[in-house]
Design a protein around this motif. Structure first.
Motif: not given
Length: 601
Positions: A299-303
């Motif tokens: 999630w954080p990498v994608a965001f």
């Protein structure tokens, strides 16, 4: 969220990044709430693997049912809390985006209004439309960075700290890996900004051309030029499509690498964690947590990657908005008072002199000549025109707008009840009840730089004043034909009315303001002979004793004028009564005779 009537504030026009920062600063409590909610949400996503690892190590593996139940309950509670946090995060960020959207719309529309007549000379209609349709949405979407973007950074740091408790090597891989991804994607982000700028510029040009085509389609059909213009438009569309493909190519690479590189990175972390578990460096529960951390990192990498993509596009859109906001109207340096008594208007460039209290007609073989004179007398173009013995350029512009009204034949009509189209509740009553500051010009010139003078009367227009204006414009039949009369809804630009009906509505709107000086451009060009004769007679009566200038070559209108000014190549060739000029000026007689033939047909 910004209220429809709230002051949006003074935007930061120093650059695209500063404009985005200003949007955040204007709603910082909401942005802060979005960042806190998003950060908590993402950190709890990372906490889930930690709780799962504790349940395995302290409950499942040793067979401690109580510990297993406790850690499982904590896991369920965190999951429920996170579901609520995700809902609130989305709600707050939707408000952040909508506030940025509406605030940008308000500052753009407000600045367009402030530019007034100067707008058309500085920027094309397509540019304004592109900003309103595309750039505003792109800017608001880019503010995702203040919620999920900040949350992604916090969650990334939290996962790194949790990984540090499991393995220093794994933690270093996680903490170094994401910056490496940013370095790899950075050049693509810069390239996207360049391609996006080129595409937006082409889009604004093509949008303006669409508007020109829509407005002149009937003329093009009559001249047989529709095919040529259509071919040119098709070529421009193809070029814009190619630019769009180039933008799409860069975007697709960003999205592909944004998905592929994190997968490879997370696969590396998983492999390293499995090796350490086999070697006995970490426990089974810790291996489970590593798998969970890897999933949570998704999630954080994608965001973070999405944040970079949206900010790259958002700053391009913000730069276009800032460039528009940097446009300035013509400076108004006037300090002298307008004439206290009705006075003559004089245009030295053409030699036209308009005597006060009279109906003057400007007639020329080229309609543009008369329109240019009116623009100078209305101070919409720089000139040496005077009002009495005072140059118009020396009089403050609000004072001129308060007394001199320019009514164009194609002035814009907005959608709404016909009562509001002619004169809504904010339209000042006729001059007998208070002063006026209304110009019936095209988009970008419906209001101007400075506010109206203090003390303006702002009462509502009465039905009696509306009725008088509608009668003077011979528009009663329009009202009777509509199902709800003045309360009937009218489409934008009154497209559901005929050309002649629209022209009479525009004239009624101009007459309703009862300005000291009315300058009208071809107010009856779309009317049949009978209606035109009625309008000409009523216009003279309605404006009795006040200065009125009409640009027209219609003999029905010219015959009602006190004075006719015959223009040749933009200069006064002759002045006199209509019938006298017919007898003494062959050029004028030929011009009017041509109109006579058109009336007969």
């Amino acid at each position: 969220m910004i209220d429809a009537y709230e002051d949006p504030g003074a935007p930061d026009r120093r650059g695209g990044w500063r404009y985005l920062a200003w949007l955040v600063a204007r709603q910082w409590p909401r942005c802060l709430a979005g960042a806190v909610l998003a950060s908590t949400w993402m950190v709890l996503l990372a906490a889930t693997p930690y709780l799962m690892a504790r349940a395995v190590d302290h409950g499942l593996e040793p067979g401690d049912t109580g510990a297993l139940a406790g850690w499982t309950g904590a896991l369920v509670g965190v999951g429920a809390l996170n579901a609520w946090l995700g809902l609130m995060r989305h709600r707050v960020m939707t408000r952040v985006r909508m506030d940025a959207n509406f605030r940008t719309v308000k500052v753009v529309v407000g600045h367009a209004t402030r530019l007034g007549a100067a707008l058309r000379g500085q920027v094309g209609a397509g540019e304004v439309v592109t900003i309103g349709v595309g750039d505003v949405q792109t800017i608001s979407t880019s503010l995702t960075a203040v919620g999920p973007g900040v949350g992604a950074v916090v969650a990334y740091a939290a996962v790194g700290a949790l990984m540090l408790s499991v393995s220093t090597r794994l933690a270093l891989v996680v903490l170094i890996g994401v910056p490496v991804l940013a370095v790899l994607l950075g050049p693509l982000m810069e390239r996207l900004q360049g391609r996006e700028s080129e595409y937006r510029e082409g889009q604004s040009v093509l949008t303006a051309r669409i508007g020109d085509l829509a407005g002149g389609l009937r003329v093009l059909n009559g001249l047989g030029g529709k095919g040529l213009v259509a071919d040119a438009f098709r070529r421009d569309s193809e070029r814009l499509r190619e630019r769009g493909y180039r933008v799409g190519a860069v975007t697709s690479w960003i999205q592909a690498l944004g998905v592929g590189l994190p997968v490879l990175f997370l696969a590396l972390v998983t492999w390293l964690g499995a090796r350490q578990a086999v070697q006995g460096h970490i426990s089974v529960g810790e291996l489970v947590s590593v798998y969970g951390y890897v999933v949570a990192l998704g999630w954080p990498v994608a965001f973070l990657i999405e944040m970079g993509h949206q900010l790259s596009r958002g700053v391009v859109a913000a730069r276009r908005v800032v460039a528009f906001l940097r446009l300035e109207p013509e400076p108004d340096t006037g300090t002298r008072d307008a004439p206290a008594e009705p006075s003559a208007l004089h245009d030295p460039a053409s030699g036209v002199r308009v005597l006060p209290g009279r109906l003057t007609a400007l007639a020329g073989a080229r309609p543009a000549d008369a329109a240019e004179v009116i623009d100078r007398l209305g101070r919409y173009t720089p000139s040496e025109a005077t009002w009495g013995d005072v140059p118009l350029s020396d009089i403050p512009l609000p004072r001129i707008r308060d007394s001199i009204l320019v009514a164009e034949a194609e002035a814009d009509l907005f959608a709404g009840p016909l009562r509001d189209v002619v004169g809504d509740e904010d339209t000042p009553p006729p001059r007998g009840a208070g002063s006026v500051d209304l110009r019936l010009r095209r988009v970008g010139a419906t209001s101007h730089d400075a506010p109206a003078p203090a003390g303006r009367h702002t009462g509502a227009v009465s039905d009696a004043h509306l009725t008088q204006a509608i009668h003077a414009a011979a528009a009663e039949d329009i009202i009777r034909a509509l199902p709800d009369g003045l309360d009937s809804q009218v489409a934008a630009q009154a497209s559901d009315l005929s050309g002649g009906q629209r022209q009479r509505i525009r004239l009624a709107r101009a007459l309703l303001t009862a300005p000291e000086v009315l300058l009208a451009v071809e107010p009856t060009s779309a009317l049949d002979a009978h209606t035109e004769a009625t309008v000409a007679a009523r216009l003279r009566d309605a404006r009795a004793g006040r200065t009125t200038v009409v640009a027209s070559t219609s003999p029905l209108m010219l015959d009602r004028a006190d004075t006719v000014v015959f223009l040749v190549d933009g200069k006064v060739a002759a002045t006199g009564a209509h019938r006298d000029l017919l007898d003494t000026e062959p050029g004028y007689r030929a011009l009017v005779a041509r109109d006579d033939e058109e009336v007969v047909r």
